[in-house]
Scaffold this motif. Structure first.
Motif, PDB file in Angstrom:
ATOM      1  N   SER A 153      -6.349   3.293  -6.101  1.00 38.72           N
ATOM      2  CA  SER A 153      -7.575   2.866  -5.427  1.00 38.72           C
ATOM      3  C   SER A 153      -8.389   4.089  -5.003  1.00 38.72           C
ATOM      4  O   SER A 153      -9.616   4.058  -5.042  1.00 38.72           O
ATOM      5  N   PHE A 154      -7.682   5.173  -4.633  1.00 34.14           N
ATOM      6  CA  PHE A 154      -8.369   6.413  -4.258  1.00 34.14           C
ATOM      7  C   PHE A 154      -7.469   7.580  -4.643  1.00 34.14           C
ATOM      8  O   PHE A 154      -6.258   7.537  -4.417  1.00 34.14           O
ATOM      9  N   LYS A 199      -1.597   0.658  -9.141  1.00 37.51           N
ATOM     10  CA  LYS A 199      -2.979   0.811  -9.579  1.00 37.51           C
ATOM     11  C   LYS A 199      -3.679   1.685  -8.540  1.00 37.51           C
ATOM     12  O   LYS A 199      -3.700   1.355  -7.354  1.00 37.51           O
ATOM     13  N   ARG A 229       0.856  -1.191   0.000  1.00 37.06           N
ATOM     14  CA  ARG A 229       0.000   0.000   0.000  1.00 37.06           C
ATOM     15  C   ARG A 229       0.890   1.240   0.000  1.00 37.06           C
ATOM     16  O   ARG A 229       1.730   1.403   0.879  1.00 37.06           O
ATOM     17  N   ASP A 284     -12.913   7.380  -6.257  1.00 38.64           N
ATOM     18  CA  ASP A 284     -12.843   6.092  -5.575  1.00 38.64           C
ATOM     19  C   ASP A 284     -12.888   5.007  -6.644  1.00 38.64           C
ATOM     20  O   ASP A 284     -13.947   4.739  -7.231  1.00 38.64           O
ATOM     21  N   PHE A 285     -11.741   4.393  -6.919  1.00 34.71           N
ATOM     22  CA  PHE A 285     -11.652   3.387  -7.980  1.00 34.71           C
ATOM     23  C   PHE A 285     -12.352   2.096  -7.586  1.00 34.71           C
ATOM     24  O   PHE A 285     -12.864   1.392  -8.458  1.00 34.71           O
ATOM     25  N   ASP A 286     -12.369   1.766  -6.301  1.00 32.14           N
ATOM     26  CA  ASP A 286     -13.013   0.532  -5.862  1.00 32.14           C
ATOM     27  C   ASP A 286     -14.529   0.610  -6.030  1.00 32.14           C
ATOM     28  O   ASP A 286     -15.156  -0.333  -6.497  1.00 32.14           O
ATOM     29  N   GLU A 294      -3.557   7.147  -3.940  1.00 33.51           N
ATOM     30  CA  GLU A 294      -3.383   6.039  -3.015  1.00 33.51           C
ATOM     31  C   GLU A 294      -3.613   4.765  -3.813  1.00 33.51           C
ATOM     32  O   GLU A 294      -4.520   4.715  -4.642  1.00 33.51           O
ATOM     33  N   GLY A 295      -2.780   3.761  -3.577  1.00 35.18           N
ATOM     34  CA  GLY A 295      -2.951   2.543  -4.357  1.00 35.18           C
ATOM     35  C   GLY A 295      -2.129   1.396  -3.833  1.00 35.18           C
ATOM     36  O   GLY A 295      -1.563   1.452  -2.742  1.00 35.18           O
ATOM     37  N   VAL A 296      -2.082   0.373  -4.654  1.00 38.02           N
ATOM     38  CA  VAL A 296      -1.343  -0.838  -4.327  1.00 38.02           C
ATOM     39  C   VAL A 296      -0.255  -1.033  -5.368  1.00 38.02           C
ATOM     40  O   VAL A 296      -0.519  -0.987  -6.570  1.00 38.02           O
TER      41      VAL A 296
END
Length: 152
Positions: free
Chosen positions: A120-121, A118, A63, A139-141, A74-76
């Motif tokens: 995520s936010f 990728k 993260r 918010d990608f999720d 923010e992502g992974v």
């Protein structure tokens, strides 16, 4: 603003390359450093040496957050293997095109790995044509976007 439009706006603001601050953390030890990023295929990519401290952190806690100007992602992070093993070597070609100085100085093929982030936010701070500040939250999720005026 719809989700797809917000995502396009984000990647247009970042592409094709940016020097971004990368934050990572393991066991409450936070580190931040600049990385040379390429933006393609709806992700952010950078290369690093497989022996660096940040790489060890990424293996333990993928993260991350990346920041450029008023954009925080923010992502992974996913370690994709050696830069030279990427199919079609897209990163290597783009890196040579857009970041020649770094490409020429740091092209250690046997230790350079490719990292994909990728989102995520995302939080974007920007101003409109009247110089009024606003925020966009993506918010990608949930595939949702919120546009919020800061200056009324």
């Amino acid at each position: 603003m719809e989700f797809k439009e917000a995502v396009e706006f984000l990647f247009e603001k970042l592409a094709p390359s940016k020097i971004m601050a990368l934050a990572s953390s393991v066991d409450n030890h936070v580190m931040v450093r600049n990385v040379s990023c390429l933006i393609y295929d709806d992700a952010i990519y950078f290369k690093t040496d497989k022996n660096f401290r940040k790489t060890k952190q990424l293996y333990e806690n993928p993260r991350v957050a990346l920041c450029f100007s008023g954009i925080q992602v923010e992502g992974v992070a996913t370690i994709k293997g050696l830069v030279t093993e990427e199919p079609e070597r897209k990163f290597e070609k783009l890196y040579q095109k857009y970041l020649w100085g770094s490409y020429n100085a740091y092209s250690h093929e046997d230790t350079e790995i490719l990292v994909e982030v990728k989102p995520s936010f995302v939080e974007i701070w920007d101003t409109d044509e009247k110089n009024k500040a606003y925020q966009i939250f993506i918010d990608f999720d949930k595939k949702e976007v919120e546009y919020k005026k800061y200056d009324e």
